[in-house]
Design a protein around this motif. Structure first.
Motif, PDB file in Angstrom:
ATOM      1  N   ILE A  31     -15.733  -6.922  13.291  1.00 24.08           N
ATOM      2  CA  ILE A  31     -15.347  -8.324  13.795  1.00 24.08           C
ATOM      3  C   ILE A  31     -15.678  -9.269  12.544  1.00 24.08           C
ATOM      4  O   ILE A  31     -14.748 -10.019  12.018  1.00 24.08           O
ATOM      5  CB  ILE A  31     -15.610  -8.770  14.995  1.00 24.08           C
ATOM      6  N   GLU A  32     -16.762  -9.296  12.179  1.00 26.18           N
ATOM      7  CA  GLU A  32     -17.199 -10.093  10.883  1.00 26.18           C
ATOM      8  C   GLU A  32     -16.454  -9.755   9.692  1.00 26.18           C
ATOM      9  O   GLU A  32     -16.107 -10.510   8.620  1.00 26.18           O
ATOM     10  CB  GLU A  32     -18.778 -10.037  10.420  1.00 26.18           C
ATOM     11  N   LYS A  77     -13.495  -8.444   9.905  1.00 22.41           N
ATOM     12  CA  LYS A  77     -12.076  -8.952   9.965  1.00 22.41           C
ATOM     13  C   LYS A  77     -11.915 -10.543   9.630  1.00 22.41           C
ATOM     14  O   LYS A  77     -11.101 -10.889   9.230  1.00 22.41           O
ATOM     15  CB  LYS A  77     -11.622  -8.655  11.269  1.00 22.41           C
ATOM     16  N   ILE A  78     -13.166 -11.030   9.885  1.00 19.81           N
ATOM     17  CA  ILE A  78     -13.180 -12.622   9.636  1.00 19.81           C
ATOM     18  C   ILE A  78     -13.193 -12.996   8.154  1.00 19.81           C
ATOM     19  O   ILE A  78     -12.412 -13.605   7.476  1.00 19.81           O
ATOM     20  CB  ILE A  78     -14.166 -13.351  10.697  1.00 19.81           C
ATOM     21  N   PHE A  79     -14.137 -12.107   7.418  1.00 15.65           N
ATOM     22  CA  PHE A  79     -14.434 -12.210   5.965  1.00 15.65           C
ATOM     23  C   PHE A  79     -13.095 -12.049   5.085  1.00 15.65           C
ATOM     24  O   PHE A  79     -12.979 -12.499   4.019  1.00 15.65           O
ATOM     25  CB  PHE A  79     -15.453 -11.172   5.652  1.00 15.65           C
ATOM     26  N   SER A  80     -12.401 -10.734   5.681  1.00 16.11           N
ATOM     27  CA  SER A  80     -11.161 -10.452   4.933  1.00 16.11           C
ATOM     28  C   SER A  80      -9.698 -11.379   5.548  1.00 16.11           C
ATOM     29  O   SER A  80      -8.961 -10.777   5.048  1.00 16.11           O
ATOM     30  CB  SER A  80     -10.960  -9.096   5.129  1.00 16.11           C
ATOM     31  N   SER A  81      -9.724 -12.031   6.322  1.00 19.85           N
ATOM     32  CA  SER A  81      -8.696 -13.001   6.634  1.00 19.85           C
ATOM     33  C   SER A  81      -7.811 -12.009   7.504  1.00 19.85           C
ATOM     34  O   SER A  81      -6.826 -12.619   7.864  1.00 19.85           O
ATOM     35  CB  SER A  81      -8.195 -13.583   5.767  1.00 19.85           C
ATOM     36  N   VAL A  82      -8.185 -11.026   8.242  1.00 23.52           N
ATOM     37  CA  VAL A  82      -7.292 -10.444   9.346  1.00 23.52           C
ATOM     38  C   VAL A  82      -7.410 -11.335  10.445  1.00 23.52           C
ATOM     39  O   VAL A  82      -6.512 -11.423  11.152  1.00 23.52           O
ATOM     40  CB  VAL A  82      -8.047  -8.893   9.697  1.00 23.52           C
ATOM     41  N   TYR A  83      -8.665 -11.824  10.612  1.00 24.46           N
ATOM     42  CA  TYR A  83      -8.591 -13.073  11.673  1.00 24.46           C
ATOM     43  C   TYR A  83      -8.896 -14.388  10.583  1.00 24.46           C
ATOM     44  O   TYR A  83     -10.097 -14.697  10.476  1.00 24.46           O
ATOM     45  CB  TYR A  83      -9.907 -12.890  12.653  1.00 24.46           C
ATOM     46  N   LYS A  93     -20.902 -14.287   5.219  1.00 19.76           N
ATOM     47  CA  LYS A  93     -20.848 -13.459   4.145  1.00 19.76           C
ATOM     48  C   LYS A  93     -21.829 -13.286   3.067  1.00 19.76           C
ATOM     49  O   LYS A  93     -22.287 -11.985   2.770  1.00 19.76           O
ATOM     50  CB  LYS A  93     -19.499 -13.839   3.106  1.00 19.76           C
ATOM     51  N   THR A  94     -22.313 -14.092   2.817  1.00 20.53           N
ATOM     52  CA  THR A  94     -23.703 -14.226   1.670  1.00 20.53           C
ATOM     53  C   THR A  94     -24.830 -13.385   2.416  1.00 20.53           C
ATOM     54  O   THR A  94     -25.540 -12.393   1.957  1.00 20.53           O
ATOM     55  CB  THR A  94     -24.025 -15.504   1.344  1.00 20.53           C
TER      56      THR A  94
END
Length: 123
Positions: free
Chosen positions: A19-20, A22-28, A85-86
């Motif tokens: 899920i992280e 997906k958030i980091f890659s802008s899927v979400y 992300k970092t």
């Protein structure tokens, strides 16, 4: 981005990581509404309670916000996402460096290998 769960690690941890990602890659994307717990659990082929635990951890970490009447959304705080992300990058790099040292590589050798691989990927 399909769910890729492996049997070598706890499903709960893998759900959080995925899920992280997906958030980091802008899927979400920032501020977007997430699918329901049941829908996400069905898509990932996991128990809804396991998905609920993963989402609760992400909420605790500040990446997800729960709205009582309208479900969950991704935070709009770009700084919070960048911080997460970092942190993930640091964890991955630390694990990599520890393994390289266990294999017997010196710091300068690790840097050379790393730099060569980055150059190869850039082609």
């Amino acid at each position: 981005m399909p769910w890729e769960l492996k049997s070598d690690r706890p499903i709960y941890s893998q759900l959080i990581e995925q899920i992280e990602l997906k958030i980091f890659s802008s899927v979400y994307p920032l501020g977007s509404k997430l699918p329901s717990v049941r829908d996400m659990a069905q898509e990932a082929a996991v128990n809804p309670n396991t998905m609920q635990r993963a989402l609760a951890k992400l909420e605790e970490d500040g990446l997800i916000i729960t709205h009582r009447t309208s479900g969950r959304t991704v935070t709009e705080d770009a700084g919070m996402v960048q911080k997460a992300k970092t942190q993930l990058a640091r964890e991955q790099i630390t694990e990599f460096l520890e393994k390289m040292q266990l294999i017997g590589f010196e710091q300068d050798e690790i840097i050379t290998i790393f730099n060569n691989m980055v150059k190869e990927m850039g082609k």
